[in-house]
Scaffold this motif. Sequence first.
Motif, PDB file in Angstrom:
ATOM      1  N   VAL A 105       0.952  -1.106   0.009  1.00 11.46           N
ATOM      2  CA  VAL A 105      -0.057   0.164  -0.012  1.00 11.46           C
ATOM      3  C   VAL A 105       0.797   1.184  -0.053  1.00 11.46           C
ATOM      4  N   ARG A 106       0.737   2.104  -0.979  1.00 13.24           N
ATOM      5  CA  ARG A 106       1.529   3.232  -0.979  1.00 13.24           C
ATOM      6  C   ARG A 106       0.744   4.695  -1.193  1.00 13.24           C
ATOM      7  N   ARG A 107      -0.442   4.209  -1.060  1.00 11.02           N
ATOM      8  CA  ARG A 107      -1.176   5.536  -0.927  1.00 11.02           C
ATOM      9  C   ARG A 107      -2.113   5.686   0.449  1.00 11.02           C
ATOM     10  N   TRP A 108      -2.227   6.495   0.981  1.00 11.46           N
ATOM     11  CA  TRP A 108      -2.878   6.559   2.520  1.00 11.46           C
ATOM     12  C   TRP A 108      -3.597   7.946   2.552  1.00 11.46           C
ATOM     13  N   GLU A 109      -4.426   7.955   3.671  1.00  9.67           N
ATOM     14  CA  GLU A 109      -5.220   9.077   4.325  1.00  9.67           C
ATOM     15  C   GLU A 109      -4.470   8.767   5.712  1.00  9.67           C
ATOM     16  N   LEU A 110      -3.904  10.060   6.176  1.00  5.50           N
ATOM     17  CA  LEU A 110      -3.367  10.046   7.534  1.00  5.50           C
ATOM     18  C   LEU A 110      -3.926  11.127   8.420  1.00  5.50           C
ATOM     19  N   LEU A 111      -3.885  10.968   9.790  1.00  5.11           N
ATOM     20  CA  LEU A 111      -4.648  11.865  10.544  1.00  5.11           C
ATOM     21  C   LEU A 111      -3.580  11.791  11.956  1.00  5.11           C
ATOM     22  N   GLY A 112      -3.094  12.998  12.091  1.00  2.00           N
ATOM     23  CA  GLY A 112      -2.252  13.097  13.361  1.00  2.00           C
ATOM     24  C   GLY A 112      -1.248  14.075  12.901  1.00  2.00           C
ATOM     25  N   PRO A 113      -0.158  14.239  13.836  1.00  2.00           N
ATOM     26  CA  PRO A 113       0.129  13.412  14.869  1.00  2.00           C
ATOM     27  C   PRO A 113      -0.770  13.821  15.906  1.00  2.00           C
TER      28      PRO A 113
ATOM     29  N   ASP B  40     -13.216   5.820  17.261  1.00  2.00           N
ATOM     30  CA  ASP B  40     -13.980   6.753  17.067  1.00  2.00           C
ATOM     31  C   ASP B  40     -13.335   7.754  16.297  1.00  2.00           C
ATOM     32  N   GLU B  41     -13.546   8.137  15.089  1.00  2.00           N
ATOM     33  CA  GLU B  41     -12.786   8.908  14.230  1.00  2.00           C
ATOM     34  C   GLU B  41     -13.103  10.457  14.575  1.00  2.00           C
ATOM     35  N   ALA B  42     -14.223  10.836  15.265  1.00  2.00           N
ATOM     36  CA  ALA B  42     -14.333  11.965  15.637  1.00  2.00           C
ATOM     37  C   ALA B  42     -13.571  12.377  16.989  1.00  2.00           C
ATOM     38  N   VAL B  43     -13.438  11.425  17.798  1.00  3.30           N
ATOM     39  CA  VAL B  43     -12.394  11.714  18.860  1.00  3.30           C
ATOM     40  C   VAL B  43     -11.103  11.754  18.484  1.00  3.30           C
ATOM     41  N   ALA B  44     -10.555  10.887  17.331  1.00  2.00           N
ATOM     42  CA  ALA B  44      -9.347  10.817  16.702  1.00  2.00           C
ATOM     43  C   ALA B  44      -9.064  12.239  16.303  1.00  2.00           C
ATOM     44  N   ARG B  45      -9.778  12.944  15.251  1.00  3.83           N
ATOM     45  CA  ARG B  45      -9.673  14.090  14.652  1.00  3.83           C
ATOM     46  C   ARG B  45      -9.502  15.194  15.803  1.00  3.83           C
TER      47      ARG B  45
ATOM     48  N   GLY C  50      -3.408  20.235  15.772  1.00  2.87           N
ATOM     49  CA  GLY C  50      -3.937  21.322  15.029  1.00  2.87           C
ATOM     50  C   GLY C  50      -5.224  20.921  14.220  1.00  2.87           C
ATOM     51  N   LYS C  51      -5.739  19.872  14.850  1.00  2.00           N
ATOM     52  CA  LYS C  51      -7.259  19.617  14.438  1.00  2.00           C
ATOM     53  C   LYS C  51      -7.507  19.457  13.024  1.00  2.00           C
ATOM     54  N   ARG C  52      -6.354  18.930  12.325  1.00  2.00           N
ATOM     55  CA  ARG C  52      -6.349  18.809  10.940  1.00  2.00           C
ATOM     56  C   ARG C  52      -7.382  17.444  10.692  1.00  2.00           C
ATOM     57  N   GLY C  53      -7.784  17.328   9.534  1.00  2.00           N
ATOM     58  CA  GLY C  53      -8.516  16.107   8.996  1.00  2.00           C
ATOM     59  C   GLY C  53      -7.558  15.134   8.342  1.00  2.00           C
ATOM     60  N   TRP C  54      -8.358  14.234   7.792  1.00  2.00           N
ATOM     61  CA  TRP C  54      -7.745  13.223   7.202  1.00  2.00           C
ATOM     62  C   TRP C  54      -6.857  13.828   5.888  1.00  2.00           C
ATOM     63  N   GLU C  55      -5.505  13.636   5.516  1.00  2.00           N
ATOM     64  CA  GLU C  55      -4.750  14.266   4.475  1.00  2.00           C
ATOM     65  C   GLU C  55      -4.092  13.006   3.695  1.00  2.00           C
ATOM     66  N   ALA C  56      -4.153  13.141   2.296  1.00  2.00           N
ATOM     67  CA  ALA C  56      -3.448  12.149   1.537  1.00  2.00           C
ATOM     68  C   ALA C  56      -2.111  12.014   1.732  1.00  2.00           C
ATOM     69  N   ALA C  57      -1.568  11.115   1.609  1.00  2.00           N
ATOM     70  CA  ALA C  57       0.106  10.695   1.725  1.00  2.00           C
ATOM     71  C   ALA C  57       0.118   9.803   0.540  1.00  2.00           C
ATOM     72  N   ARG C  58       1.560   9.731  -0.059  1.00  2.00           N
ATOM     73  CA  ARG C  58       1.843   8.799  -0.832  1.00  2.00           C
ATOM     74  C   ARG C  58       3.637   8.445  -0.679  1.00  2.00           C
ATOM     75  N   THR C  59       3.816   7.355  -0.854  1.00  2.00           N
ATOM     76  CA  THR C  59       5.307   7.106  -0.973  1.00  2.00           C
ATOM     77  C   THR C  59       5.441   6.315  -2.002  1.00  2.00           C
ATOM     78  N   LEU C  60       7.002   6.469  -2.583  1.00  2.00           N
ATOM     79  CA  LEU C  60       7.512   5.739  -3.791  1.00  2.00           C
ATOM     80  C   LEU C  60       7.916   4.510  -3.592  1.00  2.00           C
ATOM     81  N   GLY C  61       8.064   4.331  -2.318  1.00  2.00           N
ATOM     82  CA  GLY C  61       8.616   2.949  -2.270  1.00  2.00           C
ATOM     83  C   GLY C  61       7.683   2.068  -1.406  1.00  2.00           C
ATOM     84  N   THR C  62       8.180   0.832  -0.960  1.00  2.00           N
ATOM     85  CA  THR C  62       7.303  -0.087  -0.018  1.00  2.00           C
ATOM     86  C   THR C  62       6.845   0.454   1.336  1.00  2.00           C
ATOM     87  N   ARG C  63       7.739   1.361   1.980  1.00  2.00           N
ATOM     88  CA  ARG C  63       7.507   1.952   3.117  1.00  2.00           C
ATOM     89  C   ARG C  63       7.043   3.355   3.311  1.00  2.00           C
TER      90      ARG C  63
END
Length: 893
Positions: free
Chosen positions: A543-551, A566-571, A576-589
């Motif tokens: 998996v090389r494309r994710w949504e990330l929330l945090g830290p 509970d994703e509401a609690v997680a947010r 910074g109270k950011r929501g889910w943001e897309a991230a991509r890696t070029l490798g396997t990690r």
Amino acid sequence: MAAVLLSLALQLAVGAGAGLAALPPQDADVARRARLAVDVNAALARGIDRVLAAQRADGSFGPLGARPGAVPGYPTGTTALAVYALRKSGLRADHPALVAATDHLLARPFDKTYSVAALVLAFHALGPHAHAASEREARLLEAADWLVANRDPRTGLWAYPTGEADLSNTQFAALALQAAAEHGHETASSLWADVVDGTLRHQRDDGGFFYRGNYWPEPSGTMTTAGLTTLHVARGFLDAAEREPGRSREAREAMERGWAWLDARFTATGGPMGHAGVLADRFPAYGRSDHHHHYFLYGVERVAALAGREEIGGQAWYPAVADELLAQEDPDGGWGTLESTAMVLLVLKRATISGRVDEGRPAPVAEGAAAGATPDAPPAEPARAEPPVTWAWTVDEPRDGWQDPDFDDARWARGPGGFAGGGATGLVARTEWTTRDLWVRRTFDATDGALQLHVIHDDAVEIWINGVHAASGATWSLGRYTEFAVAPDALRTLRRHGNVLAAHVRDIGGGRSLDIRFTPPDGEAQTNADWRRSLPDDDVPFVRRWELLGPFDDEDHVALLDPVLDEAVARGRSVGKRGWEAARTLGTRLRVDEATGGGPESASWAAVTLVVEEETDAYLWLGHADGVRVWLDGAPRLVHHEHRAAAPDELRVPLVLRPGAQRLVILAEQRGTACPLHARIARRDGRPVPGLRLLLSGDDPSAPGLPPAAAVAQPGLLPRDALARALPVTPTSALRLDRADDLDTLAFLGVRAEGPRWTSRTSDKEPPPRPPKGARGVLELWPADPTTPVRLLARVDVPARAKRLEVVVSLATDDAWPASGGRLVVTARDGDDERVLLAETLRPTTGGGRPAFRKLAADASALAGRDVLLELAWSASPDAGPDALFLDEVGFR
């Protein structure tokens, strides 16, 4: 019902990882349970054989091979535990091994709490009609009296019996006295009141229980299951006598806290310890065992049976535990030491004890073996399709004619099949084979039915019947029995009695195995091979494309303790109270820390949506440096809290992928400076999941294929033609790589963990290998291994006036390695038309000289005006060191 399940399982067992779409959901669940039952039954049969092989002439049980375990210090306890496990696993009470062991145990003195308690459990399991019933009954009651007399009066609990009391000895003593009560043994209510008081003194404020005060004072999974078991038993006695209601209430409240501790930390992959549940004992790798982990899972089975609980921490505990234990089975059957093997047999069999069950819920019926037994009915002998047969065998090349019926094999060794060594799987290994070649012979009687051979072999095998060549296998059988057709000439030699079956097998590396049977092995080996060989194939993409929330901050190390997502609690906890943001890696990690900005003592969430068309049994394979918790559609699937170096495919999480979209969420803990995450999803046989799509929240799960961004990140999920249509078109005729944005239209296959490395401008400060100094916009391509080329893929709209393809590259190596080089191949595909544009062998610049860029050119006039999939493949030499290909530009002129 067992016969129905077994029949259904055998129809599905070979295709263990395939989709189950042809079955309604409820039937698919039944088939899934049936397949697990077949696998467990086969493992039980192998484990029974392994334990029986450890029995000595005097009836006692010794160590398994070179694994001494606790045998030297606990001869009575080890033999009693073996008897208990064998009987509960389905061995007849009048089996000669149990008769001999009973006579041995009747003569043994009482010495240690573990041993005496195990003796009570063993004699209780044998039942009232087994060998030496009256002598066993008397000895059982004497042993129970000994346990009462040797309780520590200061604490109310049990010690070894010397030294300080602990919960482990107490757990065994309590279970033994509960079993003895069914034989008329009586204990005073005051004893159990003292046991409650003593056990409560071993509970921490967070609900976990610890071993003893002056040693191992941290709460742990093993001791929490021991404490809960002891309180369950003690409450049962107090409530039955209608005495000490206050203590019973205290015990119940303590149990509620203990269950909360276990619910938050339970995992089948290790034994949790400490407030945060960091794993102290686990399987360090598939195929090796840790006896503390086996003891923890034994404790889980005990207390879950008493409490009537099918779920712990929101997940069904038995399938998760069985899945893990089946994968950990030793190549020759069993699990490490004799004690570990006995405990695993009890866990897999779910050898529940009679006695009080909380809340009036019945104890669950024993699962696992097809001939499953309940606590109130004697188990039956485990079924085997064909008993082991004795072969004549040799590893020294015999003289000519060795396969003929009249050959004299009197000087050959004798041993039961199958033959195995070097970590071979898929068969019951009864005779060790350690050399390159093996020759075997045996006699058999022919029946009126058709003759069939079912053979597992590693590697090539040749088989003769009565001196006539009957069948052959050119390579290994993939860890499975294969049905061989017997040559007609060999069939014509058959007679009623005295036929000779002969075979020669040659090993060329890796495992060694040979077993030849006339009847199918009833799923005995095929399913076991699937459990073992389920590591994902090389072509299963990460998996090389994710949504990330945090830290979010996690200084108290409590991020993994809540099994409810509970994703509401997680947010709300995210910095910074950011929501889910897309991230991509070029490798396997994926470097979660780099994508979210997380530091030590933090945690982040990663999520992706899984879309499949057919219901599929799959595994999520994970690698992470610290703790992880996994949910699928909000249901907990794994918690594993450990701190170690990250490596791919270390953890295996069973998943059932239903048709449609399901959300996979992973909570990743970060303790150090980095938070790497490897993840990929495969069928249970290791193959890619057909039609799997990995999407983010903004993608349309109902749309066919992958959206362009997903196709770039996950090219391995698409066939090449579909990939050509899904990739976005590169915006220019020349890919200069001057900006990081230029990577947004490129896809990569065969990359290493770090992936292709893009550098905006190179310098001498970079470690070797390095490209020419001062270059701008350079992409470094480095194969994951010498056998797999790294591939760059781009969809290009070739200009109408293009005449040639130009590729600007440089090759360099680490000065510590010899120069080796590799092969660069550039191809273009337009539908069915695929042509090689460029094929060059490149050598690196070494020593003190700086590498220079080379411009490679090829005729591309035939592609003018066409939309093509361009593929650049770089293959390292087989003896390659860390050679890197640096790409500066690709374009059409």
